[in-house]
Enzyme design. Structure first.
Site, PDB file in Angstrom:
ATOM      1  N   SER A 145      49.467  44.401  33.277  1.00 27.37           N
ATOM      2  CA  SER A 145      49.460  45.607  34.111  1.00 27.37           C
ATOM      3  C   SER A 145      49.983  46.802  33.305  1.00 27.37           C
ATOM      4  O   SER A 145      49.385  47.166  32.302  1.00 27.37           O
ATOM      5  CB  SER A 145      50.273  45.361  35.382  1.00 27.37           C
ATOM      6  OG  SER A 145      50.015  46.346  36.345  1.00 27.37           O
TER       7      SER A 145
ATOM      8  N   ASN B   5      45.146  42.098  32.989  1.00 37.03           N
ATOM      9  CA  ASN B   5      45.121  42.842  34.251  1.00 37.03           C
ATOM     10  C   ASN B   5      45.506  44.301  34.045  1.00 37.03           C
ATOM     11  O   ASN B   5      46.325  44.864  34.774  1.00 37.03           O
ATOM     12  CB  ASN B   5      46.043  42.187  35.279  1.00 37.03           C
ATOM     13  CG  ASN B   5      45.641  40.757  35.592  1.00 37.03           C
ATOM     14  OD1 ASN B   5      46.030  39.843  34.871  1.00 37.03           O
ATOM     15  ND2 ASN B   5      44.870  40.561  36.655  1.00 37.03           N
TER      16      ASN B   5
ATOM     17  N   HIS C 290      45.706  39.861  40.783  1.00 31.59           N
ATOM     18  CA  HIS C 290      46.444  40.627  39.783  1.00 31.59           C
ATOM     19  C   HIS C 290      47.480  39.808  39.023  1.00 31.59           C
ATOM     20  O   HIS C 290      47.641  39.974  37.819  1.00 31.59           O
ATOM     21  CB  HIS C 290      47.126  41.822  40.458  1.00 31.59           C
ATOM     22  CG  HIS C 290      47.662  42.835  39.490  1.00 31.59           C
ATOM     23  ND1 HIS C 290      46.850  43.538  38.627  1.00 31.59           N
ATOM     24  CD2 HIS C 290      48.934  43.249  39.231  1.00 31.59           C
ATOM     25  CE1 HIS C 290      47.590  44.366  37.905  1.00 31.59           C
ATOM     26  NE2 HIS C 290      48.858  44.196  38.240  1.00 31.59           N
TER      27      HIS C 290
END
Length: 278
Positions: free
Chosen positions: A111, A135, A256
């Site tokens: 992320s 992700n 995610h």
């Protein structure tokens, strides 16, 4: 491109709820270091902490030195000043490598950690031997951009949103139950000010290094879940097409927090990639 199907029976190693004894640099960054060999440095996402990499630390520390770091303002690491941008988080990462005397490493981020990893790969040259982009976002469309900026703006008045991320990041499948519980606990522990600084940089940073993938000469793996609504498979494919040594891995049926909900699959994919890049 690798596409991996998973189901609960395939996932032998669940997310480990493990306490880590942290080391601290002189610059105020907390980290753990386990195993010996070529270094693999792991950077988590906004609201998380280095424990989010527990399945990967356990798996890869048997063959290499694994260093997992708390991002600024998270876990045991000092926060960056208000107004810090993604470039400042990348500069922090460079200082961290200096502090722990790592000349060169393979890095993987999740992320926002992926965005930091991508920035490091774009700006640190031969110091980065490979980058795993898990992700991670790429050039959000206007609707997604507006939504993430609105979430960033609301932090000062509403505090850390603990429910929204859980709804976006997880499905209702059996693999997600334990990972959801762990993730909720980490969101509840995060420092609100550190979270606000990091999330604002995350919200505004998707274009910062987006044009640099053609310049990244090290092997780059772009991995995400097929159901991730914000760090989508199409984003991964677009970045991989731009990176000279880019490859894609999509984990079917996951969202995610794929490294926690499908740890064995992600570990296998990362191991295959690390083996190919030598």
């Amino acid at each position: 491109m690798l596409i991996m199907d998973t189901n609960p029976a395939d996932q032998r190693s669940k997310a480990h709820h493990r306490a880590f004894e942290r080391l601290h640099t002189a610059g105020g960054t907390a980290y753990v270091s386990e195993g010996e060999g070529d270094p693999l440095v792991l950077i988590h996402g906004v609201g998380m902490r280095l424990e989010a990499w527990a399945p990967q630390i356990a798996y890869f520390s048997t063959t290499r030195r694994v260093i997992a770091v708390d991002m600024p303002g998270h876990g045991g690491s000092d926060k960056l000043p208000e107004g810090s941008r993604l470039e400042d988080f990348v500069a922090w990462f460079g200082r961290f490598l200096d502090d722990i005397e790592i000349d060169a490493a393979t890095i993987a981020g999740h992320s926002m950690g992926a965005m930091i990893s991508g920035g490091a790969a774009a700006t640190m040259g031969n110091r980065i031997h490979g980058v795993g982009y898990l992700n991670g976002v790429y050039r959000r469309d206007p609707q997604a951009k507006a939504a993430v900026l609105a979430r960033a703006a609301s932090i000062k008045t509403d505090g850390v949103d603990k429910d929204g991320p859980l709804q976006r990041w997880f499905g209702d499948d059996a693999d997600s139950v334990h990972a959801r519980s762990l993730t909720k606990s980490w969101l509840e522990m995060v420092d609100p000010e550190g979270y606000a600084v990091a999330y604002t940089a995350f919200a505004d940073g998707d274009e910062t290094y987006a044009g640099r993938w053609p310049d990244v000469q090290c092997p780059a793996l772009f991995l995400t879940g097929s159901g991730d609504p914000n760090s989508t498979p199409e984003m991964a494919r677009q970045m991989a097409a731009l990176a000279p040594k880019g490859s894609v891995a999509i984990v079917e049926g996951h969202r995610h927090m794929v490294n926690l909900t499908a740890p064995d699959t992600v570990n296998d994919l990362l191991a295959q990639w690390l083996g190919k890049k030598g």
